[in-house]
Scaffold this motif. Structure first.
Motif, mmCIF file in Angstrom:
data_model
loop_
_atom_site.group_PDB
_atom_site.id
_atom_site.type_symbol
_atom_site.label_atom_id
_atom_site.label_comp_id
_atom_site.label_asym_id
_atom_site.label_seq_id
_atom_site.Cartn_x
_atom_site.Cartn_y
_atom_site.Cartn_z
ATOM 1 N N ILE A 48 0.922 -1.242 0.019
ATOM 2 C CA ILE A 48 0.008 0.080 -0.053
ATOM 3 C C ILE A 48 0.827 1.237 -0.020
ATOM 4 O O ILE A 48 1.671 1.419 0.990
ATOM 5 C CB ILE A 48 -0.946 -0.166 1.084
ATOM 6 N N LYS A 49 0.777 2.179 -1.223
ATOM 7 C CA LYS A 49 1.721 3.033 -1.184
ATOM 8 C C LYS A 49 1.039 4.348 -1.712
ATOM 9 O O LYS A 49 -0.049 4.238 -2.076
ATOM 10 C CB LYS A 49 2.962 2.548 -2.036
ATOM 11 N N LYS A 50 1.801 5.402 -1.826
ATOM 12 C CA LYS A 50 1.229 6.681 -2.359
ATOM 13 C C LYS A 50 1.098 6.665 -3.762
ATOM 14 O O LYS A 50 1.593 5.972 -4.348
ATOM 15 C CB LYS A 50 2.596 7.748 -2.154
ATOM 16 N N PHE A 51 -0.049 7.160 -4.174
ATOM 17 C CA PHE A 51 -0.584 6.906 -5.607
ATOM 18 C C PHE A 51 0.556 7.501 -6.247
ATOM 19 O O PHE A 51 1.070 8.538 -6.399
ATOM 20 C CB PHE A 51 -1.670 8.065 -5.531
ATOM 21 N N SER A 52 0.921 7.023 -7.618
ATOM 22 C CA SER A 52 1.976 7.631 -8.444
ATOM 23 C C SER A 52 1.569 7.061 -9.832
ATOM 24 O O SER A 52 0.797 6.013 -9.948
ATOM 25 C CB SER A 52 3.355 7.156 -7.884
ATOM 26 N N LYS A 53 2.424 7.878 -10.765
ATOM 27 C CA LYS A 53 2.234 7.138 -12.145
ATOM 28 C C LYS A 53 3.061 5.670 -12.150
ATOM 29 O O LYS A 53 3.979 5.595 -11.540
ATOM 30 C CB LYS A 53 2.762 8.147 -13.077
ATOM 31 N N VAL A 54 2.511 5.361 -13.130
ATOM 32 C CA VAL A 54 3.321 3.982 -13.694
ATOM 33 C C VAL A 54 4.187 4.039 -14.864
ATOM 34 O O VAL A 54 3.764 4.729 -15.665
ATOM 35 C CB VAL A 54 2.216 2.929 -14.041
ATOM 36 N N GLU A 55 5.338 3.591 -14.802
ATOM 37 C CA GLU A 55 6.617 3.662 -15.621
ATOM 38 C C GLU A 55 6.399 2.353 -16.551
ATOM 39 O O GLU A 55 6.295 1.124 -15.993
ATOM 40 C CB GLU A 55 8.009 3.773 -15.240
ATOM 41 N N ALA A 60 5.945 -2.690 -23.851
ATOM 42 C CA ALA A 60 5.090 -3.540 -22.761
ATOM 43 C C ALA A 60 3.931 -4.197 -23.447
ATOM 44 O O ALA A 60 3.071 -3.631 -24.400
ATOM 45 C CB ALA A 60 4.535 -2.481 -21.742
ATOM 46 N N ILE A 61 3.761 -5.239 -23.165
ATOM 47 C CA ILE A 61 2.714 -6.301 -24.010
ATOM 48 C C ILE A 61 1.122 -5.525 -23.991
ATOM 49 O O ILE A 61 0.698 -5.750 -24.831
ATOM 50 C CB ILE A 61 2.803 -7.583 -23.614
ATOM 51 N N GLU A 145 5.531 -6.889 -19.516
ATOM 52 C CA GLU A 145 6.864 -7.276 -20.117
ATOM 53 C C GLU A 145 7.112 -6.623 -21.507
ATOM 54 O O GLU A 145 6.240 -6.589 -22.233
ATOM 55 C CB GLU A 145 6.908 -8.898 -20.399
ATOM 56 N N PRO A 146 8.287 -6.149 -21.698
ATOM 57 C CA PRO A 146 8.443 -5.590 -22.896
ATOM 58 C C PRO A 146 8.738 -6.680 -23.866
ATOM 59 O O PRO A 146 9.968 -7.237 -23.735
ATOM 60 C CB PRO A 146 9.820 -4.699 -22.722
ATOM 61 N N LEU A 147 7.956 -6.799 -25.047
ATOM 62 C CA LEU A 147 8.305 -7.752 -26.050
ATOM 63 C C LEU A 147 7.486 -7.610 -27.212
ATOM 64 O O LEU A 147 6.314 -7.298 -27.132
ATOM 65 C CB LEU A 147 8.152 -9.256 -25.405
ATOM 66 N N LEU A 148 8.081 -7.515 -28.541
ATOM 67 C CA LEU A 148 7.167 -7.501 -29.588
ATOM 68 C C LEU A 148 6.638 -8.649 -30.115
ATOM 69 O O LEU A 148 5.550 -8.782 -31.131
ATOM 70 C CB LEU A 148 8.004 -6.769 -30.649
ATOM 71 N N GLY A 149 7.248 -9.765 -29.772
ATOM 72 C CA GLY A 149 6.575 -11.139 -30.297
ATOM 73 C C GLY A 149 5.423 -11.291 -29.544
ATOM 74 O O GLY A 149 5.085 -10.713 -28.250
ATOM 75 N N VAL A 150 4.473 -12.212 -30.111
ATOM 76 C CA VAL A 150 3.063 -12.160 -29.510
ATOM 77 C C VAL A 150 2.977 -13.544 -28.766
ATOM 78 O O VAL A 150 3.007 -14.590 -29.344
ATOM 79 C CB VAL A 150 1.824 -12.361 -30.708
ATOM 80 N N ARG A 151 3.050 -13.191 -27.590
ATOM 81 C CA ARG A 151 2.699 -14.335 -26.640
ATOM 82 C C ARG A 151 2.187 -13.599 -25.171
ATOM 83 O O ARG A 151 2.372 -12.499 -25.048
ATOM 84 C CB ARG A 151 3.891 -15.217 -26.418
ATOM 85 N N ALA A 152 1.954 -14.625 -24.139
ATOM 86 C CA ALA A 152 1.546 -13.778 -22.971
ATOM 87 C C ALA A 152 2.686 -13.508 -22.142
ATOM 88 O O ALA A 152 3.772 -14.030 -22.316
ATOM 89 C CB ALA A 152 0.824 -14.983 -21.979
#
Ligand SMILES: *Cc1c(COP(=O)(O)O)cnc(C)c1O
Length: 356
Positions: A48-55, A60-61, A145-152
Motif C-alpha cells: 500500500i503506497k502513495k498514488f503515483s504514475k506507472v512507468e 510493454a505487451i 513485459e517488454p516484447l514485440l513477439g506475440v505471447r502472454a
C-alpha cells in the motif's frame, strides 16, 4: 508467502472532498500495488503506497496486445457510520475468471480481499457521506513485459485505485434512451465477452459514439451471430419485464456476468417474481410492446445500480416508456439495493463486508 507492506507516511492534510464529484476524475492518496514475476515466486511486492504514475516500457505487451483486465465495486459509509463493501469477494472471483481467459496469472483471492480492506480502512476519509455518494474501487491488472513477439507476458502489475463518486444521476434517478445496434458486434460465443477486459470496451466505443450523436445515451448489443438476441448495454446487464415474467439474457459466454445482475435475480426470486435467465429476441420485445405486454426495461450495474429505459430504438421501430419517471420494478430494486448498501435495510443475504 505474500506479505502486505504498508508504506504510509503521516497524512499532511485532512482529506477535503470537492463539492461536485465527476465520475472517475479524482483519486485517493494511496493505492494497493502488487507485481507478478515467475522468477520472483509469482505475485510479490504487495504494497500500500502513495498514488503515483506507472512507468511502462513502450514495448510493454499490454500496449500492443491488450492483456488488461479490471473490476469495479464500491465502499459505502452507511447511515450509522459503518463502512461496508458490496459483495467484494464476487469481484475478486470475477477478476480471476477474467485473468484466466486473458492468460494473466490469478491472484490469491483472500490475500487481495484483505489488502483491499486494509486500503479502505486507511482511506476511509475519502468515502463521501452525502446521500448516493460512495468510494468507487477500481482494480486493474495488466501485462508489463517488454516484447514485440506475440505471447502472454511473463510479468504483470495489479493496482487498486480509489475514486470518490457522486450519484450516477445527479438530477435524480432518470430513465435513459437506448439505441439497439445491428451495425456493430461486441462479442461472440467463445470469444472474450464475459471477461472484464480492455478490448471489449474499445470494441464498443464507435457504436457508443454514433449512438450519442443520435441522442441516445447507450447502445444495446445483440448477439454476434444472428443479430437477433438481446445481450447487454454498455457496462450494464439488461432486464425486461413482461406482463407475466421478468427475463434477463442467459450467460452464454458473450455477456459480462454482473454482480448487480446476480443480486437482482436473487431479490426477484425472494419476492416471488417469475424470473428467468433465457434467450430474449429483439422481435419478442417488440411484439410484446405492440401487444401491450411489455411493462419496463432496465439496466443493472455497479455504477448506476439500476437504470430505467425511457425509449428503445431498433431500426425504424421506437419503443416508448415514461420519460420522466423510472418504472415501478426498477425503482423498487433501486430502493432495495441502495437500502442494503447504505445500511437502511436489513442485509438478509450477508452481502455487505464491514470494515471494523
Ligand atoms: C461491469 C459490467 C457490467 C455490470 O457488472 P456489475 O458487476 O453489476 O457492475 C455489465 N456489463 C459490462 C460489459 C460490464 O463491464
Amino acid at each position: 508467502m505474500n506479505e502486505l507492506n504498508i508504506d504510509v507516511l503521516e497524512r499532511e492534510t485532512k482529506v477535503v472532498l470537492p463539492e461536485n464529484l465527476v465520475f472517475g476524475k479524482i483519486y485517493a492518496d494511496y493505492v494497493f500495488e502488487m507485481d507478478y514475476d515467475e522468477d520472483f515466486g509469482g505475485w510479490h511486492n504487495a504494497t500500500i503506497k502513495k498514488f503515483s504514475k506507472v512507468e511502462l516500457h513502450p514495448a510493454a505487451i499490454v500496449l500492443h496486445y491488450g492483456q488488461s483486465i479490471f473490476e469495479g465495486l464500491k465502499a459505502y459509509k452507511q447511515v450509522d457510520g459503518k463502512i461496508a463493501l458490496f459483495r467484494p469477494e464476487k469481484n475478486i472471483e470475477r477478476l480471476n475468471r477474467s485473468a484466466k481467459r486473458m492468460c494473466i496469472p490469478e491472484v490469491d483471492p483472500q490475500f487481495v480481499l484483505n489488502s483491499l480492506l486494509e486500503l479502505i480502512k486507511l482511506e476511509k476519509d475519502w468515502i463521501p457521506t452525502k446521500p448516493g455518494h460512495s468510494l468507487y474501487i477500481r482494480p486493474v491488472m495488466f501485462a508489463t513485459e517488454p516484447l514485440l513477439g506475440v505471447r502472454a507476458s511473463e510479468t504483470y502489475k495489479l493496482i487498486i485505485m480509489l475514486s470518490p463518486v457522486g450519484p450516477y444521476y445527479p438530477e435524480g434517478f432518470k430513465p435513459v434512451p437506448i439505441l439497439v445496434t445491428n451495425k456493430y458486434v461486441r462479442a461472440v460465443r467463445k470469444g472474450m465477452g464475459e471477461a472484464k477486459t480492455a478490448g471489449n470496451y474499445a470494441a464498443g466505443m464507435l457504436a457508443q459514439k454514433e449512438a450519442k450523436k443520435e441522442g441516445y445515451s447507450q447502445v444495446l448489443w445483440l448477439d454476434g451471430i444472428e443479430q437477433k438476441y438481446v445481450e447487454e448495454v454498455g457496462a450494464m446487464n439488461i432486464f425486461i419485464q413482461f406482463k407475466d415474467e421478468v427475463a434477463t439474457p442467459s450467460l452464454t459466454g458473450t455477456i459480462l456476468p454482473g454482480i448487480t445482475r446476480m443480486s437482482v435475480i436473487q431479490l426477484l426470486k425472494d419476492w416471488n417474481y417469475n424470473i428467468h435467465e433465457r434467450l430474449v429476441s429483439i422481435d419478442e420485445v417488440i411484439e410484446a410492446y405492440d401487444n401491450k405486454k411489455l411493462i419496463e426495461i432496465f439496466g443493472t450495474g455497479t455504477a448506476a445500480v439500476i437504470s430505467s429505459v425511457s425509449k428503445l430504438k431498433f431500426n425504424e421501430k421506437l419503443l416508448m416508456f415514461d420519460e420522466n419517471k423510472p418504472g415501478d420494478l426498477g425503482t423498487k430494486l433501486y430502493e432495495e439495493l441502495t437500502g442494503i448498501q447504505y445500511g437502511k435495510i436489513e442485509d438478509r443475504h450477508g452481502w455487505m463486508t464491514y470494515i471494523d
